[in-house]
Scaffold this motif. Sequence first.
Motif, PDB file in Angstrom:
ATOM      1  N   MET B   1       1.217  -1.212   0.266  1.00  9.27           N
ATOM      2  CA  MET B   1      -0.166  -0.832   0.301  1.00  9.27           C
ATOM      3  C   MET B   1       0.952   1.163  -0.189  1.00  9.27           C
ATOM      4  SD  MET B   1      -3.156   0.683   2.916  1.00  9.27           S
ATOM      5  CE  MET B   1      -3.909  -0.794   2.825  1.00  9.27           C
ATOM      6  N   GLN B   2       0.562   2.167  -0.863  1.00 12.58           N
ATOM      7  CA  GLN B   2       1.208   3.787  -0.500  1.00 12.58           C
ATOM      8  C   GLN B   2       0.448   4.541  -0.293  1.00 12.58           C
ATOM      9  OE1 GLN B   2       4.244   4.332  -1.793  1.00 12.58           O
ATOM     10  NE2 GLN B   2       4.140   1.081  -1.950  1.00 12.58           N
ATOM     11  N   GLY B   3       0.864   4.729   1.742  1.00 11.61           N
ATOM     12  CA  GLY B   3      -0.463   5.609   1.641  1.00 11.61           C
ATOM     13  C   GLY B   3      -1.286   4.678   3.020  1.00 11.61           C
ATOM     14  N   TRP B   4      -2.819   5.643   3.050  1.00 12.74           N
ATOM     15  CA  TRP B   4      -3.573   4.526   3.184  1.00 12.74           C
ATOM     16  C   TRP B   4      -4.843   5.322   2.383  1.00 12.74           C
ATOM     17  CZ3 TRP B   4      -4.157   4.795   9.080  1.00 12.74           C
ATOM     18  CH2 TRP B   4      -5.276   3.506   9.882  1.00 12.74           C
ATOM     19  N   MET B   5      -4.503   3.930   1.948  1.00  5.88           N
ATOM     20  CA  MET B   5      -5.994   4.071   1.181  1.00  5.88           C
ATOM     21  C   MET B   5      -7.050   3.260   0.853  1.00  5.88           C
ATOM     22  SD  MET B   5      -4.381   5.123  -2.782  1.00  5.88           S
ATOM     23  CE  MET B   5      -3.291   3.613  -2.775  1.00  5.88           C
ATOM     24  N   GLY B   6      -8.077   3.437   0.746  1.00  2.85           N
ATOM     25  CA  GLY B   6      -9.139   2.584   1.204  1.00  2.85           C
ATOM     26  C   GLY B   6     -10.503   2.927   0.213  1.00  2.85           C
ATOM     27  N   ARG B   7     -11.535   1.671  -0.208  1.00  2.00           N
ATOM     28  CA  ARG B   7     -12.202   2.555  -1.521  1.00  2.00           C
ATOM     29  C   ARG B   7     -13.812   2.153  -0.787  1.00  2.00           C
ATOM     30  NH1 ARG B   7     -14.193  -0.172  -6.061  1.00  2.00           N
ATOM     31  NH2 ARG B   7     -13.683  -2.371  -4.939  1.00  2.00           N
ATOM     32  N   ALA B   8     -14.481   3.152  -1.023  1.00  2.00           N
ATOM     33  CA  ALA B   8     -16.467   2.337  -0.929  1.00  2.00           C
ATOM     34  C   ALA B   8     -16.907   1.803  -1.675  1.00  2.00           C
ATOM     35  CB  ALA B   8     -17.025   3.890   0.592  1.00  2.00           C
ATOM     36  N   VAL B   9     -17.987   1.017  -1.521  1.00  2.00           N
ATOM     37  CA  VAL B   9     -19.141   0.608  -2.170  1.00  2.00           C
ATOM     38  C   VAL B   9     -19.887   0.847  -2.105  1.00  2.00           C
ATOM     39  CG1 VAL B   9     -20.328  -1.495  -4.168  1.00  2.00           C
ATOM     40  CG2 VAL B   9     -17.460  -0.794  -3.599  1.00  2.00           C
ATOM     41  N   GLU B  10     -21.047   1.499  -2.899  1.00  2.00           N
ATOM     42  CA  GLU B  10     -22.319   1.769  -2.030  1.00  2.00           C
ATOM     43  C   GLU B  10     -23.431   1.630  -3.377  1.00  2.00           C
ATOM     44  OE1 GLU B  10     -23.551   5.970  -0.637  1.00  2.00           O
ATOM     45  OE2 GLU B  10     -24.268   6.476  -2.461  1.00  2.00           O
ATOM     46  N   VAL B  11     -24.317   0.762  -2.487  1.00  2.00           N
ATOM     47  CA  VAL B  11     -25.340   0.050  -2.823  1.00  2.00           C
ATOM     48  C   VAL B  11     -26.801   0.556  -2.772  1.00  2.00           C
ATOM     49  CG1 VAL B  11     -26.858  -1.705  -3.582  1.00  2.00           C
ATOM     50  CG2 VAL B  11     -24.024  -1.845  -2.771  1.00  2.00           C
ATOM     51  N   ASP B  12     -27.590   1.474  -3.490  1.00  2.00           N
ATOM     52  CA  ASP B  12     -29.119   1.299  -2.884  1.00  2.00           C
ATOM     53  C   ASP B  12     -29.795   1.044  -4.088  1.00  2.00           C
ATOM     54  OD1 ASP B  12     -31.272   2.956  -3.166  1.00  2.00           O
ATOM     55  OD2 ASP B  12     -30.499   5.062  -3.829  1.00  2.00           O
ATOM     56  N   LEU B  13     -30.679   0.325  -2.680  1.00  2.00           N
ATOM     57  CA  LEU B  13     -31.295  -1.416  -2.793  1.00  2.00           C
ATOM     58  C   LEU B  13     -32.991  -0.201  -3.781  1.00  2.00           C
ATOM     59  CD1 LEU B  13     -31.050  -3.378   0.172  1.00  2.00           C
ATOM     60  CD2 LEU B  13     -29.618  -4.242  -2.170  1.00  2.00           C
ATOM     61  N   THR B  14     -33.279   1.164  -3.082  1.00  2.00           N
ATOM     62  CA  THR B  14     -34.084   1.118  -3.797  1.00  2.00           C
ATOM     63  C   THR B  14     -34.193   1.392  -5.614  1.00  2.00           C
ATOM     64  OG1 THR B  14     -35.062   2.460  -1.455  1.00  2.00           O
ATOM     65  CG2 THR B  14     -35.963   2.729  -3.869  1.00  2.00           C
ATOM     66  N   ILE B 107     -12.700  -4.144  -1.023  1.00  2.00           N
ATOM     67  CA  ILE B 107     -13.918  -3.296  -0.706  1.00  2.00           C
ATOM     68  C   ILE B 107     -13.384  -2.443   1.033  1.00  2.00           C
ATOM     69  CG2 ILE B 107     -16.218  -2.785   0.023  1.00  2.00           C
ATOM     70  CD1 ILE B 107     -16.745  -4.475  -2.305  1.00  2.00           C
ATOM     71  N   ASP B 108     -13.236  -1.457   1.377  1.00  2.00           N
ATOM     72  CA  ASP B 108     -13.434  -1.118   2.794  1.00  2.00           C
ATOM     73  C   ASP B 108     -14.454  -1.092   3.594  1.00  2.00           C
ATOM     74  OD1 ASP B 108      -9.547  -1.196   3.370  1.00  2.00           O
ATOM     75  OD2 ASP B 108     -10.733  -0.166   1.504  1.00  2.00           O
ATOM     76  N   ALA B 109     -15.489  -0.401   2.327  1.00  2.00           N
ATOM     77  CA  ALA B 109     -16.868   0.061   3.601  1.00  2.00           C
ATOM     78  C   ALA B 109     -17.782  -0.157   2.701  1.00  2.00           C
ATOM     79  CB  ALA B 109     -17.046   1.456   3.459  1.00  2.00           C
ATOM     80  N   LEU B 110     -18.733  -1.117   2.695  1.00  2.00           N
ATOM     81  CA  LEU B 110     -19.572  -1.457   1.993  1.00  2.00           C
ATOM     82  C   LEU B 110     -21.171  -0.906   2.228  1.00  2.00           C
ATOM     83  CD1 LEU B 110     -21.463  -3.022  -0.793  1.00  2.00           C
ATOM     84  CD2 LEU B 110     -21.248  -5.254   1.658  1.00  2.00           C
ATOM     85  N   ILE B 111     -21.933   0.332   1.702  1.00  2.00           N
ATOM     86  CA  ILE B 111     -22.776   0.920   2.305  1.00  2.00           C
ATOM     87  C   ILE B 111     -23.803   0.629   1.351  1.00  2.00           C
ATOM     88  CG2 ILE B 111     -23.632   2.927   2.766  1.00  2.00           C
ATOM     89  CD1 ILE B 111     -20.661   4.011   2.124  1.00  2.00           C
ATOM     90  N   ILE B 112     -24.537  -0.043   2.353  1.00  2.00           N
ATOM     91  CA  ILE B 112     -26.486  -0.512   1.498  1.00  2.00           C
ATOM     92  C   ILE B 112     -27.288   0.775   1.914  1.00  2.00           C
ATOM     93  CG2 ILE B 112     -28.069  -2.300   2.040  1.00  2.00           C
ATOM     94  CD1 ILE B 112     -25.436  -3.421   0.326  1.00  2.00           C
ATOM     95  N   ARG B 113     -27.981   1.357   1.216  1.00  2.00           N
ATOM     96  CA  ARG B 113     -28.402   2.194   1.508  1.00  2.00           C
ATOM     97  C   ARG B 113     -30.343   1.534   0.343  1.00  2.00           C
ATOM     98  NH1 ARG B 113     -26.130   7.827   0.740  1.00  2.00           N
ATOM     99  NH2 ARG B 113     -27.881   8.359   1.901  1.00  2.00           N
ATOM    100  N   GLY B 114     -31.331   2.094   1.396  1.00  2.00           N
ATOM    101  CA  GLY B 114     -32.470   2.169   0.453  1.00  2.00           C
ATOM    102  C   GLY B 114     -33.230   1.107   0.721  1.00  2.00           C
ATOM    103  N   ARG B 115     -34.489   0.410  -0.156  1.00  2.00           N
ATOM    104  CA  ARG B 115     -35.144  -0.550   0.317  1.00  2.00           C
ATOM    105  C   ARG B 115     -35.876  -1.459  -0.796  1.00  2.00           C
ATOM    106  NH1 ARG B 115     -40.434  -0.272   4.049  1.00  2.00           N
ATOM    107  NH2 ARG B 115     -39.188  -0.348   5.305  1.00  2.00           N
ATOM    108  N   ALA B 116     -35.580  -2.600  -0.802  1.00  2.00           N
ATOM    109  CA  ALA B 116     -35.451  -3.220  -2.571  1.00  2.00           C
ATOM    110  C   ALA B 116     -37.387  -3.407  -2.331  1.00  2.00           C
ATOM    111  CB  ALA B 116     -34.820  -4.670  -2.476  1.00  2.00           C
ATOM    112  N   VAL B 117     -37.625  -3.168  -3.628  1.00  2.00           N
ATOM    113  CA  VAL B 117     -38.843  -4.003  -3.930  1.00  2.00           C
ATOM    114  C   VAL B 117     -39.814  -5.398  -4.131  1.00  2.00           C
ATOM    115  CG1 VAL B 117     -41.277  -3.646  -5.457  1.00  2.00           C
ATOM    116  CG2 VAL B 117     -39.316  -1.996  -5.176  1.00  2.00           C
ATOM    117  N   THR B 118     -38.031  -6.139  -4.327  1.00  2.00           N
ATOM    118  CA  THR B 118     -38.612  -7.054  -3.770  1.00  2.00           C
ATOM    119  C   THR B 118     -37.713  -8.180  -2.906  1.00  2.00           C
ATOM    120  OG1 THR B 118     -37.964  -7.964  -5.620  1.00  2.00           O
ATOM    121  CG2 THR B 118     -39.987  -8.042  -5.783  1.00  2.00           C
TER     122      THR B 118
END
Lengths: 603, 603
Positions: B1-14, B107-118
Amino acid sequence: MQGWMGRAVEVDLTSGKSRSFALDPEMLRLFVGGRGLGARLLWDLVGPDVDPLSPENVLIFCTGPLTATAFQTSSRFSVSCKSPLTGTILDANSGGFWGMRLKRAGIDALIIRGRAVTPSCVEIGPGGVAVSNASHLWGMTVPETTQALDAKGRSVLCIGPAGEKLSRIAAIMNDGQRALGRGGPGAVMGSKNLKAITVEGDAKVEIADRERLRFVRYEASKQLTANPFTSQALPQFGTAAIINIVNVVGALPTRNFQESRFEQAEEISGESITDRFLVKKSACWSCPIACTRVTRTKTREGEGPEYETVWAFGADCGIADLEAITEANYLCNDLGLDAISTGATIACAMELAERGIIDSDLRFGRADLLLDAVRDIGYRRGIGDELAEGSLRFARRHDAAEYSMTVKGLEMPAYDPRGMQGQGLLYATSNRGACHTRGNMLGPEIVGLPKLVPRLQVQGKAGIVALHQNAAAAIDSLVVCKFVNMAVADEFLARALTAVTGVTYSTAELLRAGERIWNLERLYNLREGFSRIDDTLPRRLLEEPVTDGPNKGWVSHLPEMLDEYYRWRAWDDDGVPPAGKLAELGLQEMETPPGRIAEKARR
Amino acid sequence: MQGWMGRAVEVDLTSGKSRSFALDPEMLRLFVGGRGLGARLLWDLVGPDVDPLSPENVLIFCTGPLTATAFQTSSRFSVSCKSPLTGTILDANSGGFWGMRLKRAGIDALIIRGRAVTPSCVEIGPGGVAVSNASHLWGMTVPETTQALDAKGRSVLCIGPAGEKLSRIAAIMNDGQRALGRGGPGAVMGSKNLKAITVEGDAKVEIADRERLRFVRYEASKQLTANPFTSQALPQFGTAAIINIVNVVGALPTRNFQESRFEQAEEISGESITDRFLVKKSACWSCPIACTRVTRTKTREGEGPEYETVWAFGADCGIADLEAITEANYLCNDLGLDAISTGATIACAMELAERGIIDSDLRFGRADLLLDAVRDIGYRRGIGDELAEGSLRFARRHDAAEYSMTVKGLEMPAYDPRGMQGQGLLYATSNRGACHTRGNMLGPEIVGLPKLVPRLQVQGKAGIVALHQNAAAAIDSLVVCKFVNMAVADEFLARALTAVTGVTYSTAELLRAGERIWNLERLYNLREGFSRIDDTLPRRLLEEPVTDGPNKGWVSHLPEMLDEYYRWRAWDDDGVPPAGKLAELGLQEMETPPGRIAEKARR
């Protein structure tokens, strides 16, 4: 061992007679051995009217239940007496070989009373105890005395010229270069005209459950090997391994505590000692750590210097000449001087000279004057005669007591209380005066063993200090080396004690014994007239903020911590253990009388 | 790692859309990862108006800088959200394999938002992130779901029926039998119509200095091997190794905390589990300790039970039938229930039934009713529908809140605060409600790791609790297992972090990060309307003394400890961190507005 038994030998130097008697098993269970046993015996033997340098003071050398067993660092023993430097209860302990032999001579407590008419030597051998004439040894240095008495299977404990001349910072030395250093026990020995004690002993120490002890030892061994402090730092660089660490965090007192970082710390570090002077490492009997340094300078070979010594003659005197420091250390060992108090007293004199309060060439950084200063103290020549009384009496004489960096008259060791708040509380409340071995906060406040606590935290620090004080009192009573406890949890000490005595002793009971001992020592000092006002630090640390570095702006917040500390110990606001606490600890018979003790002119 | 890096993935279920973005390196440095990163992200994403079971709540799965590295126990990850059980900030963490794969998917942060219909499934694979229909999985148990989605190189995280049915004590399960257990995160997942998240990931994790990490790992390895808790007790007997120990000192809550010793503790001990049911031991990815038990009863095989589970279904319900307890544990894993809250809620119902407050056959000791009770909770049938809300909502409904053994609505774990004073303070101040993993005092108060502190000591305990809380927050952010820290000092965690990120992080900085995280969580709860009155314990523990055993006569002395605790943390008398403290921690932007937050109807 069947049950917990112990034997005391009492030698009356006045009459030349000795007697032997069994120790009360209940006393042993309550006070364990070593420091605890010494304190308990001293409580009965030396009351508040006794001058520390009179024949009525006693010297009590105690081994502990773990001494001379297979448990790691079990070479240790202690001496207890009333201190001629502080007027408090005193104990000091040491490793080497002498304690192991005393135990193998079947002795748990050796009580020396009275005063011999002529210089004498106590000889303990297979035939019993004898007091012999030692006039021919009087005046000899420690190596000379040791060599004169040396014989196969025999260990020598003695004083040097400093003890003979009643220097209040004189150590008792054993095995040539090991010191029962602090508080002036060498002067007590000198006041008794006792030059040396030799011991031959090879009886097997009884162990209730050898198999169990072997297992505990094995467990402890794994932990010592796994811990980087005991398996790497100490064996590789000796105790001076921490010079750089303590300096970096701004807790290395410099120039008589005027500053708290030494710009030339690198030059006096454990790494430098290893590079420049190390011949080989060495160890006390039964110790796998081996922190002892055998060193050689241009002129001679010897042991040391330890961290505290490097600091006292180095940073505290503003001196970076490692050769001069190392030779000053050798000289202290030769003359029988406590290296901490000697170096710190010289540092005090340097400050007084710089301020024009005394007329002397001493100045911070004057390495060229160091060896003569130490020699003059040992032989009480010139200004050395004043310095031999310790820095507080010296500074008072010049109406400059505020420059004596002492608590209860004992010179502070090598940690600045402004950068280690807990260490300041530890110094202020230590029962023998400022001390780093009654629960050193180096572990929690700097190296993170067993767990890192913020150095500058004030609130909540008192409990941690008290816990470490209780543990230290227990360890000093077993007796083992505190470095073991940097890696091996208290539990294993309790298990070793149980294996040796056959009397089940839980970890909690062992720490409770430590608390009992701490309270007994407190009661002793209260009986001597000490009170809350003595639980303090030099004004400099309370009022002069650190001027730079990571602790810039900090003073010691002792007053808040002290209130909290008394509460933690369930003492009253004057620092007196109340009746309920004493009953809980089994100390009800030592309750302080309602009127308390009249204030004594102690100094 | 060069420096301190991180990646987030955001999933909007709506919307079904996802995006990926880089995390702010300064945020990573301040909050490290795992729990700390989750708290920081949650601060921005979920404010005080959000209902925990609404689409506006988010689930944040975080790995840490040590996840999936060579460092011991680095399998771990955490989930953060607002808790539907307590209304506080919540994080829970888990081991196994899933977190390691998430990290290896970059992935360092997986963000789950919203609400799926099914009912839906989030699938993370080499091709990116996809949201798929999971209607066919809805209603399935955890093992059924896991098996349905199982594939080579893929790990499954899911909820069971309990989460689907929004039980406030529902866990999220990963790798079949591992739980993100406490505070009802399973219900949040259920409220989003999210049945599962699968992860494939085999990218190499970047390490700034592999050689250095290897060395730290080697040092840690020696310490883990030398320590009897991590090298003997845990591998031999699992976490339930401590049942007998905790019982002996009178700290094993029994029959819904009416008593604190269980007369049949021996029958439900780790030793009994080993004797009767153990098939083999097992371990999380990269863990040398291997405390997992693979067990087999007459009917089936599974993992567990852990100490807490044995206690919750055992002593707390007055049940000594180890087979019933073990199967209740399997059932919790099948249905996706937090075993502690499930057992403790049943215990509460038993007390209400015994007191005639509810009409039920449940009684302490009724092992025959245990499995049905758990099943009814998981499927919300009969009384189980009420119990699925947790004991506080259940007891309140029957006007008997005082019999809910909870703090902030979270069921207390298996240590009686009357016999471990520090543990009581820990429960009262824990930011997710009563919790034994935010700085468990088992180490200092019972087993003596790293150092024994008197269990019943009140004065001075607060600082020790706060230190352990800060350390736990740091460890949960790295993320590693707290058992490592029973043997390996904080220093080595800081050194491992430095090796991985290439950013120098001292031990003091790591613990300071822990303090920062603790304060941020406190601010979150203050913003939700929590205040000093919520830092308390059930009345029983404050007013009903223990009736026998070593702690006879004791209640929890929480009020005194709480004052001291706020002082230690430099909070004001209401438990609010003042501006100066926040600035010192780099949290100035989170300062609580002067008027503070209007009290919310939280429950």
